[in-house]
Design a protein around this motif. Structure first.
Motif, mmCIF file in Angstrom:
data_model
loop_
_atom_site.group_PDB
_atom_site.id
_atom_site.type_symbol
_atom_site.label_atom_id
_atom_site.label_comp_id
_atom_site.label_asym_id
_atom_site.label_seq_id
_atom_site.Cartn_x
_atom_site.Cartn_y
_atom_site.Cartn_z
ATOM 1 N N ASP A 61 0.836 -1.199 0.000
ATOM 2 C CA ASP A 61 0.000 0.000 0.000
ATOM 3 C C ASP A 61 0.871 1.249 0.000
ATOM 4 O O ASP A 61 0.636 2.191 -0.750
ATOM 5 N N VAL A 62 1.920 1.252 0.829
ATOM 6 C CA VAL A 62 2.834 2.398 0.878
ATOM 7 C C VAL A 62 3.555 2.541 -0.455
ATOM 8 O O VAL A 62 3.698 3.639 -0.985
ATOM 9 N N THR A 64 2.525 1.605 -3.402
ATOM 10 C CA THR A 64 1.587 2.063 -4.420
ATOM 11 C C THR A 64 1.357 3.566 -4.300
ATOM 12 O O THR A 64 1.377 4.287 -5.291
ATOM 13 N N ARG A 65 1.172 4.037 -3.063
ATOM 14 C CA ARG A 65 0.966 5.472 -2.870
ATOM 15 C C ARG A 65 2.200 6.255 -3.296
ATOM 16 O O ARG A 65 2.093 7.317 -3.891
ATOM 17 N N ARG A 68 2.232 6.541 -7.057
ATOM 18 C CA ARG A 68 1.197 7.459 -7.535
ATOM 19 C C ARG A 68 1.573 8.919 -7.294
ATOM 20 O O ARG A 68 1.180 9.782 -8.059
ATOM 21 N N THR A 69 2.299 9.196 -6.216
ATOM 22 C CA THR A 69 2.592 10.587 -5.867
ATOM 23 C C THR A 69 3.914 11.084 -6.430
ATOM 24 O O THR A 69 4.214 12.256 -6.310
ATOM 25 N N ARG A 76 7.940 11.883 -0.646
ATOM 26 C CA ARG A 76 7.817 10.449 -0.361
ATOM 27 C C ARG A 76 8.162 10.192 1.082
ATOM 28 O O ARG A 76 8.996 10.848 1.670
ATOM 29 N N ARG A 77 7.530 9.200 1.646
ATOM 30 C CA ARG A 77 7.798 8.805 3.025
ATOM 31 C C ARG A 77 9.149 8.114 3.088
ATOM 32 O O ARG A 77 9.446 7.228 2.295
#
Length: 79
Positions: A61-62, A64-65, A68-69, A76-77
């Protein structure tokens, strides 16, 4: 022509499946050991398992996000 190729491939698969000399039924071996141990009143040994190296846990999930960003000015994290 295609039907002929399919028939040839099917014949090869059937021949390959007929030769089971390279396979061993390890389930039946373990079951026989278990039955023999129980019949003799012994506690059966724990099953032998093979573990292939641990894998890396990925939070999809992380990921994928992050994909996308990218390029949208959103940071980014960090890991």
């Amino acid at each position: 022509m295609i039907r002929l190729v399919i028939k040839v491939i099917a014949a090869q698969v059937i021949r390959a499946l007929d030769d089971v000399s390279g396979f061993r039924d390890t389930y039946m071996d373990a079951l026989e050991e278990l039955i023999e141990a129980k019949a003799e009143g012994k506690t059966p040994a724990a099953p032998k398992t093979e573990r292939k190296g641990g894998g890396q846990v990925v939070d999809h999930d992380v990921r994928t996000r992050a994909v996308r960003t990218e390029g949208q000015g959103i940071p980014r994290r960090e890991r």
